[in-house]
Scaffold this motif. Structure first.
Motif, PDB file in Angstrom:
ATOM      1  N   GLN A 125       0.837  -1.207   0.000  1.00  0.00           N
ATOM      2  CA  GLN A 125       0.000   0.000   0.000  1.00  0.00           C
ATOM      3  C   GLN A 125       0.868   1.252   0.000  1.00  0.00           C
ATOM      4  O   GLN A 125       2.001   1.244   0.486  1.00  0.00           O
ATOM      5  CB  GLN A 125      -0.962   0.020   1.181  1.00  0.00           C
ATOM      6  N   VAL A 126       0.278   2.312  -0.555  1.00  0.00           N
ATOM      7  CA  VAL A 126       0.974   3.597  -0.627  1.00  0.00           C
ATOM      8  C   VAL A 126      -0.085   4.700  -0.640  1.00  0.00           C
ATOM      9  O   VAL A 126      -1.227   4.455  -1.070  1.00  0.00           O
ATOM     10  CB  VAL A 126       1.858   3.666  -1.900  1.00  0.00           C
ATOM     11  N   HIS A 127       0.280   5.877  -0.143  1.00  0.00           N
ATOM     12  CA  HIS A 127      -0.633   7.025  -0.302  1.00  0.00           C
ATOM     13  C   HIS A 127      -0.661   7.398  -1.782  1.00  0.00           C
ATOM     14  O   HIS A 127       0.401   7.491  -2.413  1.00  0.00           O
ATOM     15  CB  HIS A 127      -0.133   8.195   0.548  1.00  0.00           C
ATOM     16  N   PRO A 128      -1.855   7.617  -2.342  1.00  0.00           N
ATOM     17  CA  PRO A 128      -1.947   7.877  -3.789  1.00  0.00           C
ATOM     18  C   PRO A 128      -1.103   9.066  -4.263  1.00  0.00           C
ATOM     19  O   PRO A 128      -0.712   9.117  -5.430  1.00  0.00           O
ATOM     20  CB  PRO A 128      -3.438   8.166  -4.017  1.00  0.00           C
ATOM     21  N   ASP A 129      -0.799   9.999  -3.358  1.00  0.00           N
ATOM     22  CA  ASP A 129       0.003  11.164  -3.762  1.00  0.00           C
ATOM     23  C   ASP A 129       1.505  10.915  -3.604  1.00  0.00           C
ATOM     24  O   ASP A 129       2.309  11.787  -3.897  1.00  0.00           O
ATOM     25  CB  ASP A 129      -0.363  12.392  -2.915  1.00  0.00           C
ATOM     26  N   ARG A 130       1.873   9.748  -3.070  1.00  0.00           N
ATOM     27  CA  ARG A 130       3.301   9.512  -2.814  1.00  0.00           C
ATOM     28  C   ARG A 130       3.853   8.321  -3.588  1.00  0.00           C
ATOM     29  O   ARG A 130       4.742   7.623  -3.112  1.00  0.00           O
ATOM     30  CB  ARG A 130       3.531   9.317  -1.309  1.00  0.00           C
ATOM     31  N   ILE A 131       3.308   8.099  -4.772  1.00  0.00           N
ATOM     32  CA  ILE A 131       3.796   7.000  -5.614  1.00  0.00           C
ATOM     33  C   ILE A 131       5.077   7.449  -6.313  1.00  0.00           C
ATOM     34  O   ILE A 131       5.139   8.557  -6.851  1.00  0.00           O
ATOM     35  CB  ILE A 131       2.731   6.634  -6.674  1.00  0.00           C
ATOM     36  N   TRP A 132       6.103   6.589  -6.274  1.00  0.00           N
ATOM     37  CA  TRP A 132       7.334   6.869  -7.037  1.00  0.00           C
ATOM     38  C   TRP A 132       7.229   6.160  -8.374  1.00  0.00           C
ATOM     39  O   TRP A 132       7.214   4.937  -8.437  1.00  0.00           O
ATOM     40  CB  TRP A 132       8.562   6.336  -6.307  1.00  0.00           C
ATOM     41  N   ARG A 133       7.189   6.939  -9.453  1.00  0.00           N
ATOM     42  CA  ARG A 133       7.106   6.346 -10.793  1.00  0.00           C
ATOM     43  C   ARG A 133       8.468   6.366 -11.473  1.00  0.00           C
ATOM     44  O   ARG A 133       9.394   7.014 -11.004  1.00  0.00           O
ATOM     45  CB  ARG A 133       6.094   7.133 -11.631  1.00  0.00           C
ATOM     46  N   LYS A 134       8.525   5.703 -12.615  1.00  0.00           N
ATOM     47  CA  LYS A 134       9.762   5.759 -13.411  1.00  0.00           C
ATOM     48  C   LYS A 134       9.936   7.147 -14.004  1.00  0.00           C
ATOM     49  O   LYS A 134      11.046   7.641 -14.150  1.00  0.00           O
ATOM     50  CB  LYS A 134       9.715   4.720 -14.526  1.00  0.00           C
ATOM     51  N   GLY A 135       8.825   7.754 -14.418  1.00  0.00           N
ATOM     52  CA  GLY A 135       8.855   9.103 -14.987  1.00  0.00           C
ATOM     53  C   GLY A 135       8.861  10.129 -13.861  1.00  0.00           C
ATOM     54  O   GLY A 135       8.426   9.828 -12.749  1.00  0.00           O
ATOM     55  N   GLY A 136       9.344  11.337 -14.150  1.00  0.00           N
ATOM     56  CA  GLY A 136       9.294  12.394 -13.140  1.00  0.00           C
ATOM     57  C   GLY A 136      10.651  12.997 -12.829  1.00  0.00           C
ATOM     58  O   GLY A 136      10.738  14.024 -12.148  1.00  0.00           O
ATOM     59  N   ALA A 137      11.726  12.373 -13.319  1.00  0.00           N
ATOM     60  CA  ALA A 137      13.064  12.936 -13.096  1.00  0.00           C
ATOM     61  C   ALA A 137      13.150  14.313 -13.754  1.00  0.00           C
ATOM     62  O   ALA A 137      12.608  14.514 -14.843  1.00  0.00           O
ATOM     63  CB  ALA A 137      14.122  12.006 -13.673  1.00  0.00           C
ATOM     64  N   ARG A 138      13.784  15.265 -13.073  1.00  0.00           N
ATOM     65  CA  ARG A 138      13.864  16.644 -13.598  1.00  0.00           C
ATOM     66  C   ARG A 138      15.321  17.040 -13.843  1.00  0.00           C
ATOM     67  O   ARG A 138      16.202  16.661 -13.061  1.00  0.00           O
ATOM     68  CB  ARG A 138      13.252  17.627 -12.589  1.00  0.00           C
ATOM     69  N   PRO A 139      15.544  17.832 -14.884  1.00  0.00           N
ATOM     70  CA  PRO A 139      16.905  18.304 -15.144  1.00  0.00           C
ATOM     71  C   PRO A 139      17.494  18.933 -13.880  1.00  0.00           C
ATOM     72  O   PRO A 139      16.812  19.686 -13.185  1.00  0.00           O
ATOM     73  CB  PRO A 139      16.706  19.344 -16.247  1.00  0.00           C
ATOM     74  N   GLY A 140      18.735  18.587 -13.593  1.00  0.00           N
ATOM     75  CA  GLY A 140      19.389  19.063 -12.372  1.00  0.00           C
ATOM     76  C   GLY A 140      19.401  18.007 -11.290  1.00  0.00           C
ATOM     77  O   GLY A 140      20.269  18.019 -10.413  1.00  0.00           O
ATOM     78  N   ASP A 141      18.444  17.064 -11.314  1.00  0.00           N
ATOM     79  CA  ASP A 141      18.419  15.993 -10.298  1.00  0.00           C
ATOM     80  C   ASP A 141      19.708  15.183 -10.339  1.00  0.00           C
ATOM     81  O   ASP A 141      20.344  15.048 -11.392  1.00  0.00           O
ATOM     82  CB  ASP A 141      17.260  15.008 -10.564  1.00  0.00           C
ATOM     83  N   ARG A 142      20.027  14.587  -9.202  1.00  0.00           N
ATOM     84  CA  ARG A 142      21.119  13.612  -9.137  1.00  0.00           C
ATOM     85  C   ARG A 142      20.521  12.211  -9.113  1.00  0.00           C
ATOM     86  O   ARG A 142      19.407  12.004  -8.619  1.00  0.00           O
ATOM     87  CB  ARG A 142      21.956  13.834  -7.878  1.00  0.00           C
ATOM     88  N   LEU A 143      21.296  11.244  -9.640  1.00  0.00           N
ATOM     89  CA  LEU A 143      20.862   9.843  -9.660  1.00  0.00           C
ATOM     90  C   LEU A 143      21.584   9.078  -8.565  1.00  0.00           C
ATOM     91  O   LEU A 143      22.819   9.134  -8.483  1.00  0.00           O
ATOM     92  CB  LEU A 143      21.209   9.200 -11.013  1.00  0.00           C
TER      93      LEU A 143
END
Ligand SMILES: Nc1ncnc2c1ncn2[C@@H]1O[C@H](COP(=O)(O)OP(=O)(O)OP(=O)(O)O)[C@@H](O)[C@H]1O
Ligand SMILES: [Mg+2]
Length: 319
Positions: A125-143
């Motif tokens: 289970q997860v809160h619907p607003d706190r799902i980590w998807r594959k998409g969503g990475a933003r320029p500037g982020d670190r991996l």
């Protein structure tokens, strides 16, 4: 988009944008997360195989930012051809990992099969607003990557009798380690995207992240944690077919600088069983997150690269 998903808005993650697990919203506070995986033995020790299969299946739940709740065992085994105590040990290994994860095994299914296979279906289970998807990475982020690669090369080496006992134990420990602690630490940070590294290898799953987010990635090969001896084994030609297939499939989607040698290129594509989490986090949070991971036993976590707006759905690898 599959028709059923078009017609309903409670499927938060399904086949339209496939992710590590499917997600259905039950209420504004709660979504159910479901995943299943099974495979043939990757190590000879049945107890360790059970642990690895469980850690691998649970990993897709953690990769979504969710907590595992319940488990169903999937068993393919012939009690007429193999010692039944082997199956008992596989199930014991899985049960111990499920317990460690704080989940409960509530059932399963078994078939008679001369080639043993084992895996788990896991619900979380997860809160619907706190799902980590594959998409969503933003320029500037670190991996950030939380476990070493080189696992497929090692498990192939086991099958060829090329590993010493302590090396088998080391790769077994890596595969059997839950991604629970990594995910728990990560939940206090702003995770823009997350997946787990498995059969497509580090670069295959990184590519999925870049495509889903329509961003480019830059990975520094020198920062990628690699199991000791992987280079030597790969140079001796011990490379799984799946790893070579990954490298071929990814060829047009990757650019390597000249200082990344052929063997390292293969290692970065090596098929993984029960690998680490690969996450994109804002630059300012990357070092604090890394330090907290290290303090919480995720000792091999590393910052391996960054997200850029240039070359979407393409990865540049420097060495
Ligand atoms: N036979 C199938 N029918 C429907 N969907 C499938 C099937 N096989 C895979 N999928 C979906 O394809 C996507 C990718 O699956 P895949 O098993 O490659 O990665 P995964 O679910 O992240 O597992 P892992 O991390 O263990 O490799 C998932 O959304 C999965 O549910
Ligand atoms: Mg996955």
């Amino acid at each position: 988009m599959p028709r059923e998903e078009e017609e309903r808005d409670d499927i938060l993650v399904g086949l339209t944008e496939p992710d590590d697990a499917g997600v259905i919203r039950l209420s504004d506070e709660c979504a159910l997360v479901q995943t299943v995986d099974f495979f043939t033995p990757v190590v000879d020790d049945p107890y360790a195989f059970g642990q690895i299969a469980a850690a691998n299946s649970l990993s897709d739940i953690y990769a979504m930012g969710a907590e595992p709740l319940t488990v169903l065992n999937l068993v393919a085994f012939s009690v007429n051809k193999l010692d039944p105590s082997l199956l008992v040990d596989i199930l014991r290994g899985a049960a111990d990992k499920v317990k460690e994860a704080g989940a409960v095994t509530i059932g399963g299914h078994s078939i008679d099969d001369p080639e043993p296979k084992f895996g788990l279906a896991v619900t979380g289970q997860v809160h619907p607003d706190r799902i980590w998807r594959k998409g969503g990475a933003r320029p500037g982020d670190r991996l950030i990557l939380t476990k070493p690669v080189g696992v497929g090369i090692h498990t192939t080496a086991i099958k060829r009798g090329a590993l010493r006992d302590e090396e088998i134990e080391r790769v077994t420990r890596v595969m059997a380690a839950l991604n629970r602690d990594a995910a728990r630490v990560m939940r206090s940070y702003e995770i823009h995207a997350c997946t787990d590294v498995t059969g497509f290898g580090l670069l295959g799953h990184a590519y999925e992240m870049s495509r889903a987010g329509q961003v480019g990635l830059e990975i520094d090969a020198r920062e990628v944690p690699v199991l000791p001896r992987t280079d030597e084994l790969a140079r001796a030609g011990i490379v799984p077919g799946g790893t070579r297939a990954n490298a071929r499939w990814l060829a047009d989607r990757l650019s390597f600088s000249e200082d990344v040698d052929e063997v390292m290129r293969i290692i970065l594509c090596d098929a993984v069983t029960s690998g680490g989490l690969l996450a994109a986090v804002p630059e300012a949070q990357a070092v604090p997150l890394l330090e907290e991971l290290h303090r919480n036993g995720v000792a091999e976590a590393r910052i391996i690269g960054r997200v850029v707006s240039d070359h979407p759905a393409h990865i540049r690898i420097t060495g």
